[in-house]
Design a protein around this motif. Sequence first.
Motif, mmCIF file in Angstrom:
data_model
loop_
_atom_site.group_PDB
_atom_site.id
_atom_site.type_symbol
_atom_site.label_atom_id
_atom_site.label_comp_id
_atom_site.label_asym_id
_atom_site.label_seq_id
_atom_site.Cartn_x
_atom_site.Cartn_y
_atom_site.Cartn_z
ATOM 1 N N TRP A 30 0.865 -1.303 -0.184
ATOM 2 C CA TRP A 30 -0.064 0.040 -0.058
ATOM 3 C C TRP A 30 0.754 1.397 0.091
ATOM 4 C CZ3 TRP A 30 -0.619 4.082 3.193
ATOM 5 C CH2 TRP A 30 -1.618 4.694 2.981
ATOM 6 N N PHE A 31 1.942 1.326 0.831
ATOM 7 C CA PHE A 31 2.785 2.545 1.113
ATOM 8 C C PHE A 31 3.533 2.461 -0.427
ATOM 9 C CE2 PHE A 31 2.590 2.322 5.516
ATOM 10 C CZ PHE A 31 2.280 3.678 5.597
ATOM 11 N N ILE A 32 3.860 1.537 -1.081
ATOM 12 C CA ILE A 32 4.534 1.537 -2.407
ATOM 13 C C ILE A 32 3.674 2.033 -3.433
ATOM 14 C CG2 ILE A 32 5.993 0.483 -4.103
ATOM 15 C CD1 ILE A 32 6.681 -1.558 -2.214
ATOM 16 N N ALA A 33 2.444 1.443 -3.441
ATOM 17 C CA ALA A 33 1.365 1.961 -4.373
ATOM 18 C C ALA A 33 0.982 3.412 -4.346
ATOM 19 C CB ALA A 33 0.111 1.083 -4.440
ATOM 20 N N SER A 34 1.181 3.798 -3.202
ATOM 21 C CA SER A 34 0.572 5.166 -2.720
ATOM 22 C C SER A 34 1.646 6.166 -3.312
ATOM 23 C CB SER A 34 0.266 5.442 -1.202
ATOM 24 O OG SER A 34 -0.807 4.701 -0.605
ATOM 25 N N TRP A 35 2.949 5.784 -2.816
ATOM 26 C CA TRP A 35 4.180 6.609 -3.472
ATOM 27 C C TRP A 35 4.090 6.680 -5.041
ATOM 28 C CZ3 TRP A 35 9.082 3.731 -4.319
ATOM 29 C CH2 TRP A 35 10.055 4.886 -5.059
ATOM 30 N N TRP A 77 -3.968 0.105 -5.370
ATOM 31 C CA TRP A 77 -4.107 0.949 -4.245
ATOM 32 C C TRP A 77 -5.519 0.504 -3.424
ATOM 33 C CZ3 TRP A 77 -7.684 3.921 -1.541
ATOM 34 C CH2 TRP A 77 -6.935 4.805 -0.424
ATOM 35 N N ILE A 78 -6.584 0.255 -4.186
ATOM 36 C CA ILE A 78 -7.935 -0.080 -3.789
ATOM 37 C C ILE A 78 -7.834 -1.440 -3.270
ATOM 38 C CG2 ILE A 78 -10.193 -0.401 -4.301
ATOM 39 C CD1 ILE A 78 -9.896 1.823 -5.951
ATOM 40 N N THR A 79 -6.961 -2.387 -4.090
ATOM 41 C CA THR A 79 -6.861 -3.671 -3.605
ATOM 42 C C THR A 79 -6.042 -3.942 -2.505
ATOM 43 O OG1 THR A 79 -6.798 -4.281 -6.250
ATOM 44 C CG2 THR A 79 -5.687 -5.907 -4.726
ATOM 45 N N MET A 80 -5.250 -3.023 -1.948
ATOM 46 C CA MET A 80 -4.490 -3.341 -0.890
ATOM 47 C C MET A 80 -5.299 -2.831 0.452
ATOM 48 S SD MET A 80 -1.886 -4.854 -1.676
ATOM 49 C CE MET A 80 -2.267 -5.623 -3.009
ATOM 50 N N VAL A 81 -6.104 -1.818 0.106
ATOM 51 C CA VAL A 81 -7.022 -1.466 1.303
ATOM 52 C C VAL A 81 -8.069 -2.449 1.418
ATOM 53 C CG1 VAL A 81 -8.860 -0.045 1.648
ATOM 54 C CG2 VAL A 81 -6.764 1.160 0.598
ATOM 55 N N VAL A 82 -8.676 -3.183 0.558
ATOM 56 C CA VAL A 82 -9.807 -4.188 0.632
ATOM 57 C C VAL A 82 -9.045 -5.341 1.287
ATOM 58 C CG1 VAL A 82 -11.180 -5.911 -0.477
ATOM 59 C CG2 VAL A 82 -11.069 -3.555 -1.216
ATOM 60 N N PRO A 98 -17.307 -15.044 6.847
ATOM 61 C CA PRO A 98 -17.870 -14.927 5.522
ATOM 62 C C PRO A 98 -17.495 -13.554 5.037
ATOM 63 C CG PRO A 98 -19.543 -15.920 6.772
ATOM 64 C CD PRO A 98 -18.477 -15.764 7.746
ATOM 65 N N PHE A 99 -17.329 -12.578 6.141
ATOM 66 C CA PHE A 99 -16.964 -11.110 5.755
ATOM 67 C C PHE A 99 -15.405 -11.066 5.268
ATOM 68 C CE2 PHE A 99 -14.905 -7.087 7.259
ATOM 69 C CZ PHE A 99 -15.590 -6.215 6.322
ATOM 70 N N ASN A 100 -14.659 -11.441 6.098
ATOM 71 C CA ASN A 100 -13.397 -11.318 5.611
ATOM 72 C C ASN A 100 -12.882 -12.650 4.316
ATOM 73 O OD1 ASN A 100 -12.295 -13.880 6.935
ATOM 74 N ND2 ASN A 100 -12.442 -12.916 8.898
ATOM 75 N N TYR A 101 -13.524 -13.558 4.321
ATOM 76 C CA TYR A 101 -13.198 -14.315 3.116
ATOM 77 C C TYR A 101 -13.699 -13.750 2.122
ATOM 78 C CZ TYR A 101 -13.652 -18.569 0.280
ATOM 79 O OH TYR A 101 -13.570 -19.306 -0.702
ATOM 80 N N ALA A 102 -15.010 -13.196 2.041
ATOM 81 C CA ALA A 102 -15.512 -12.790 0.721
ATOM 82 C C ALA A 102 -14.706 -11.339 0.428
ATOM 83 C CB ALA A 102 -16.792 -11.945 1.065
ATOM 84 N N LEU A 103 -13.963 -10.410 1.343
ATOM 85 C CA LEU A 103 -13.381 -9.378 0.922
ATOM 86 C C LEU A 103 -11.794 -9.883 0.517
ATOM 87 C CD1 LEU A 103 -13.487 -6.781 3.986
ATOM 88 C CD2 LEU A 103 -14.469 -6.496 1.555
ATOM 89 N N LEU A 104 -11.125 -11.047 1.037
ATOM 90 C CA LEU A 104 -9.725 -11.460 0.701
ATOM 91 C C LEU A 104 -10.004 -12.304 -0.501
ATOM 92 C CD1 LEU A 104 -6.964 -11.444 1.273
ATOM 93 C CD2 LEU A 104 -7.258 -13.399 2.765
#
Length: 340
Positions: A30-35, A77-82, A98-104
């Motif tokens: 995320w930091f690399i993508a943000s930079w 960037w969005i992928t790393m946030v999710v 189910p929540f974190n499984y669906a997100l990841l």
Amino acid sequence: MEASFAVESGSVLTSRNAGIVGISITVVLWFIASWRLLYHYSGVCGSDFFHRPSDDEVQYLRTDGLTTKRVVHVLLWITMVVEGVAYADMTASNTTNPFNYALLDVIGRGVLEFSTYIIVTIFWFIVTSRARAGASEKKIVFTIYPLILAFASIGMILSSTIEAVVLLSGDFAGVDDFRAKSQIHKAGTIIEASAWGVHFTVVSICCFMVYKRISSLPTFSQVRGHAKRNIVNKMMIPMICTALSYALRCGWMTADFVSRIHNPSKPFETGLGWWLGNVWIPTLVPCVSLLYSIRKRDREPGSIDGVTDALLHPQHPYEHNDPILLFHRIFRDMDEDDEE
């Protein structure tokens, strides 16, 4: 039998331990993508941070508007946030729900990661199709392969969406019950494995096309070794690394599908090997490789690192007859890229 399976798939990780490792990876990415996103949008984050460029310099360094590189950086960037949110929930609850499984697994890996990687691969094909040196393929090839990737992406998105809806519908006791009993999950697994396998094949074909174009340049065999390594490192290695990562994920997804058929009650998706081979490595390696490959700021739409404008589009007709001048220009552009 349960113990022997644990040895085959690796030591079973708790959700908290997997979440901690996952958070560490996603935070770094995320930091690399943000930079890099700031770098591509600002046009002022060059090697001399304290130098404030003039308006003319910014205009040279930055291309206004939405470009492929900026889209890729935004999606990463969005992928790393999710995925970071999913790992954080896993760490806090010490469970795969189910929540974190669906997100990841569904949104993060099945939709965002795959779509982002597809965009870069199509971008590579577009750039390769413009190369004049060594072009022996028919033009339709550069339409067929992107279309194949587009259909694979649509299939992956549809499959992941259906899987998420079924999982979150509440018809199953939990994620483990969903993995063991759901036919939708079983079908989604083989669809995902096939999609990653197709992506691996297409990237490998594109990599071979680029190699043919580079190696067919006049007097390439006489170029000094350092210059050859520059060409290979900047274009070929990112393709090779991403292709191998896609193949690795395809292999693990196929193994998971086979496991679901022969013994669906075994927790194949909790082993250390699964997390390494299917989740962390195929996320970390492609992200770093693609960020490196598209790190060059857009001075004009479509620019790509690794294959310079001189390599793809010689600006002067006499360069075709003067390979020494052409190579000199290629390596000069590479040196300018390194200074960035």
